[in-house]
Write a protein that holds these residues in place. Structure first.
Motif, PDB file in Angstrom:
ATOM      1  N   TYR A 319       0.851  -1.206   0.000  1.00  0.00           N
ATOM      2  CA  TYR A 319       0.000   0.000   0.000  1.00  0.00           C
ATOM      3  C   TYR A 319       0.885   1.254   0.000  1.00  0.00           C
ATOM      4  O   TYR A 319       0.779   2.108   0.868  1.00  0.00           O
ATOM      5  CB  TYR A 319      -0.904   0.044   1.243  1.00  0.00           C
ATOM      6  CG  TYR A 319      -1.847  -1.120   1.450  1.00  0.00           C
ATOM      7  CD1 TYR A 319      -2.984  -1.272   0.670  1.00  0.00           C
ATOM      8  CD2 TYR A 319      -1.619  -2.057   2.452  1.00  0.00           C
ATOM      9  CE1 TYR A 319      -3.862  -2.332   0.873  1.00  0.00           C
ATOM     10  CE2 TYR A 319      -2.483  -3.124   2.662  1.00  0.00           C
ATOM     11  CZ  TYR A 319      -3.600  -3.258   1.875  1.00  0.00           C
ATOM     12  OH  TYR A 319      -4.458  -4.295   2.085  1.00  0.00           O
ATOM     13  N   CYS A 320       1.779   1.373  -0.993  1.00  0.00           N
ATOM     14  CA  CYS A 320       2.796   2.431  -0.934  1.00  0.00           C
ATOM     15  C   CYS A 320       2.302   3.815  -1.329  1.00  0.00           C
ATOM     16  O   CYS A 320       2.992   4.802  -1.107  1.00  0.00           O
ATOM     17  CB  CYS A 320       4.005   2.039  -1.781  1.00  0.00           C
ATOM     18  SG  CYS A 320       3.672   2.047  -3.554  1.00  0.00           S
ATOM     19  N   GLY A 321       1.107   3.920  -1.952  1.00  0.00           N
ATOM     20  CA  GLY A 321       0.599   5.245  -2.340  1.00  0.00           C
ATOM     21  C   GLY A 321       1.560   5.952  -3.270  1.00  0.00           C
ATOM     22  O   GLY A 321       2.131   5.346  -4.183  1.00  0.00           O
ATOM     23  N   GLU A 340       1.094  -0.878  -5.052  1.00  0.00           N
ATOM     24  CA  GLU A 340      -0.124  -0.071  -4.835  1.00  0.00           C
ATOM     25  C   GLU A 340      -1.081  -0.354  -5.975  1.00  0.00           C
ATOM     26  O   GLU A 340      -0.659  -0.495  -7.130  1.00  0.00           O
ATOM     27  CB  GLU A 340       0.290   1.410  -4.792  1.00  0.00           C
ATOM     28  CG  GLU A 340      -0.822   2.416  -4.880  1.00  0.00           C
ATOM     29  CD  GLU A 340      -1.757   2.367  -3.687  1.00  0.00           C
ATOM     30  OE1 GLU A 340      -2.963   2.199  -3.924  1.00  0.00           O
ATOM     31  OE2 GLU A 340      -1.290   2.490  -2.548  1.00  0.00           O
ATOM     32  N   GLN A 367      -2.376  -5.585  -6.763  1.00  0.00           N
ATOM     33  CA  GLN A 367      -2.839  -5.888  -5.412  1.00  0.00           C
ATOM     34  C   GLN A 367      -1.674  -6.525  -4.663  1.00  0.00           C
ATOM     35  O   GLN A 367      -1.111  -7.526  -5.126  1.00  0.00           O
ATOM     36  CB  GLN A 367      -4.014  -6.864  -5.466  1.00  0.00           C
ATOM     37  CG  GLN A 367      -5.286  -6.232  -6.028  1.00  0.00           C
ATOM     38  CD  GLN A 367      -6.361  -7.301  -6.205  1.00  0.00           C
ATOM     39  OE1 GLN A 367      -6.268  -8.159  -7.084  1.00  0.00           O
ATOM     40  NE2 GLN A 367      -7.375  -7.272  -5.356  1.00  0.00           N
ATOM     41  N   ALA A 368      -1.335  -5.962  -3.518  1.00  0.00           N
ATOM     42  CA  ALA A 368      -0.181  -6.441  -2.750  1.00  0.00           C
ATOM     43  C   ALA A 368      -0.274  -7.943  -2.488  1.00  0.00           C
ATOM     44  O   ALA A 368       0.719  -8.673  -2.600  1.00  0.00           O
ATOM     45  CB  ALA A 368      -0.073  -5.667  -1.440  1.00  0.00           C
ATOM     46  N   VAL A 387       3.677  -1.782   6.212  1.00  0.00           N
ATOM     47  CA  VAL A 387       2.326  -1.749   5.659  1.00  0.00           C
ATOM     48  C   VAL A 387       1.556  -0.592   6.294  1.00  0.00           C
ATOM     49  O   VAL A 387       1.623  -0.370   7.493  1.00  0.00           O
ATOM     50  CB  VAL A 387       1.631  -3.122   5.845  1.00  0.00           C
ATOM     51  CG1 VAL A 387       1.486  -3.499   7.293  1.00  0.00           C
ATOM     52  CG2 VAL A 387       0.299  -3.178   5.156  1.00  0.00           C
ATOM     53  N   PRO A 389      -2.159   0.363   5.591  1.00  0.00           N
ATOM     54  CA  PRO A 389      -3.375   0.130   4.804  1.00  0.00           C
ATOM     55  C   PRO A 389      -4.448   1.200   5.019  1.00  0.00           C
ATOM     56  O   PRO A 389      -4.345   2.013   5.947  1.00  0.00           O
ATOM     57  CB  PRO A 389      -3.866  -1.215   5.362  1.00  0.00           C
ATOM     58  CG  PRO A 389      -3.417  -1.210   6.778  1.00  0.00           C
ATOM     59  CD  PRO A 389      -2.109  -0.465   6.800  1.00  0.00           C
ATOM     60  N   PRO A 390      -5.511   1.190   4.195  1.00  0.00           N
ATOM     61  CA  PRO A 390      -6.654   2.083   4.448  1.00  0.00           C
ATOM     62  C   PRO A 390      -7.392   1.664   5.730  1.00  0.00           C
ATOM     63  O   PRO A 390      -7.008   0.687   6.376  1.00  0.00           O
ATOM     64  CB  PRO A 390      -7.532   1.902   3.211  1.00  0.00           C
ATOM     65  CG  PRO A 390      -7.111   0.612   2.596  1.00  0.00           C
ATOM     66  CD  PRO A 390      -5.684   0.388   2.976  1.00  0.00           C
ATOM     67  N   CYS A 394      -5.776  -4.623   6.505  1.00  0.00           N
ATOM     68  CA  CYS A 394      -5.137  -5.437   5.466  1.00  0.00           C
ATOM     69  C   CYS A 394      -6.076  -6.535   4.991  1.00  0.00           C
ATOM     70  O   CYS A 394      -6.834  -7.098   5.771  1.00  0.00           O
ATOM     71  CB  CYS A 394      -3.876  -6.102   6.012  1.00  0.00           C
ATOM     72  SG  CYS A 394      -2.546  -4.949   6.346  1.00  0.00           S
TER      73      CYS A 394
END
Length: 457
Positions: A319-321, A340, A367-368, A387, A389-390, A394
């Motif tokens: 989830y590196c943005g 990402e 997708q990771a 990590v 995540p939103p 996860c």
């Protein structure tokens, strides 16, 4: 307990003493063990309360008057605090906010993950917990023939029309929202109407670079064209010649999503720049970039400390943005791999790596939970996985992929302690032990909290 057996009834007025506070800042009082939640009430206070909703296991009340007051109660400096849904905690001292957030993390770890043997550090707060937001998105409406801007009242789409300033956003952002509303008013550009799906101007978004002073204005409209566009831009620049960028975002849909898919540059640059520590970032209208740069540095420094890099490590940032944490890690790691799902974010991450001359990074769209097993098959063995995540946490498959990769350490950065605690269960069952927990107050005056944790094999 049937409805008849609850100790309170709807519309009843009671006297209630508060002993606790919920994660979103509501006071909790109990009658015979039955909890009643009341907003703007603090532990240690007693109040006269009207019961407005009764359920089997809890009730909700409205505070009528305070009988005794907590020493931690403060007068909210914002004129519309009690009408606005943006902040939840302005009525409590900042020290109490930090303590409440630390307790929230402790309670959630104990309740969901049954972890009680790890010290939760005191929350890292701000010296000045105001005017910290570098981005504001304000809806536009109409009242008495004039355009109005302001946040919505809680659980509604009614704009608070007497909202002059927002004291958690930077002053330059406030000033630019006012200016754009005034110019649009003068030029008779109509506000968007949600009910009829007519009109033009939906939202005004402003982003600013805390350390560069650069500013970007994003005008969000329902229509492909802004009426009197040239004059509109001319008047804005007349009053604020130092703007870096004026963007136009088109959102033609009936939706409460703010931004549409199409963004054009009307004037100036497509990006503004900002720095966090020694790392420089290019920020577009759609980039995800943390909204509190001062505390982002605190958060990332802590993540870097927990990653404990000496220069020879391979690190994965899931989830590196736009690569914000990746680039912090790349300062100390041998190689950083970022993954990402959003293609635009990966483009930005690559741009940011180039901007900082960091050629020890590699960024992949996907997708990771699917990319990481493929990396494992190719023989990639990370020493550390980070990590962030939103809010939903996860993906279960990603947690298993992380355990399979068997890194020395996992640094988990979370904006939602409840999903963090849930995910820690899977990681600890997979052979990892939680070592450190550090809450960071990224969003003072609100009930949100960020947490940095580290697990070791």
């Amino acid at each position: 307990m049937s409805k008849q057996q609850t100790p309170v009834q709807k519309n009843q007025t009671i006297e209630l003493s508060f002993e606790d506070i919920t994660h979103d800042g509501n006071g909790v009082g109990k009658i015979n063990g039955y909890p009643i939640f009341v907003s703007n009430a603090l532990p240690g206070e007693t109040a006269k309360v009207k019961v407005i909703m009764v359920k089997k296991n809890f009730a909700v009340g409205r505070r009528l008057e305070l009988i005794t007051t907590s020493p931690d109660r403060v007068k909210p400096p914002c004129d519309v605090f009690y009408k606005c849904g943006g902040c939840q905690l302005q009525h409590m001292s900042y020290q109490m906010q930090l303590k409440m957030k630390q307790n929230q993390v402790k309670n959630v770890l104990a309740k969901i993950a049954h972890i009680t043997d790890v010290n939760v550090e005191p929350t890292l707060g701000m010296d000045d917990p105001w005017r910290y937001r570098n981005k504001v998105q304000i809806p536009v409406g109409k009242k008495d023939g004039k355009l109005i801007t302001g946040f919505y009242r809680p659980r509604s789409h009614d704009i608070i029309e007497d909202m002059e300033r927002c004291i958690v956003t930077s002053e330059v952002n406030d000033d630019l929202v006012d200016l754009i509303r005034e110019v649009a008013n003068d030029l008779d550009i109509p506000a968007y109407n949600e009910e009829t799906h007519r009109g033009v101007l939906r939202h005004i978004m402003v982003r600013s670079g805390e350390n560069t002073g650069q500013t970007m204005v994003v005008i969000v409209t329902r229509t492909n064209k802004i009426p009197k566009q040239d004059e509109f831009i001319e008047r804005i620049l007349e009053k604020q010649p130092n703007i870096t960028s004026i963007m136009h975002n088109v959102n033609p849909d009936r939706t409460n999503v703010i931004l549409g898919k199409k963004t054009n540059c009307l004037w100036g640059e497509e990006y503004i720049y900002d720095t966090i520590g020694d790392v420089k970032f290019a920020i577009s209208a759609l980039s995800f970039y943390q909204i509190n740069p001062k505390q982002t540095k605190v958060l990332y420094d802590k993540a870097l400390e927990y990653a404990d890099l000496s220069g020879g490590e391979t690190v994965i940032d899931a989830y590196c943005g736009i690569g914000s944490i990746s680039l912090f890690l790349a300062q100390k790691a041998k190689k950083v791999y970022g993954v990402e799902i959003v293609p635009q974010a990966i483009q930005d991450a690559k741009k940011n790596a180039k901007l900082n001359g960091m050629d020890n990074t590699e960024f992949v769209v996907g997708q990771a939970e699917k990319v990481m097993p493929a990396w494992t098959a190719d023989g990639l063995k990370p020493d550390v996985i980070v990590v962030d995540p939103p809010r939903k946490g996860c993906d279960e498959a990603l947690l298993h992929a992380m355990v399979e990769m068997n890194p020395e350490r996992i640094v988990y950065v979370s904006c939602n302690p409840a999903t963090l605690a849930r995910d820690l269960v899977t990681l600890t069952e997979g052979g990892y032990k939680l070592k450190k927990v550090q809450p960071v107050d990224m969003f003072p005056q609100t009930s949100h909290i960020e947490v940095v944790t580290v697990l070791e094999r």
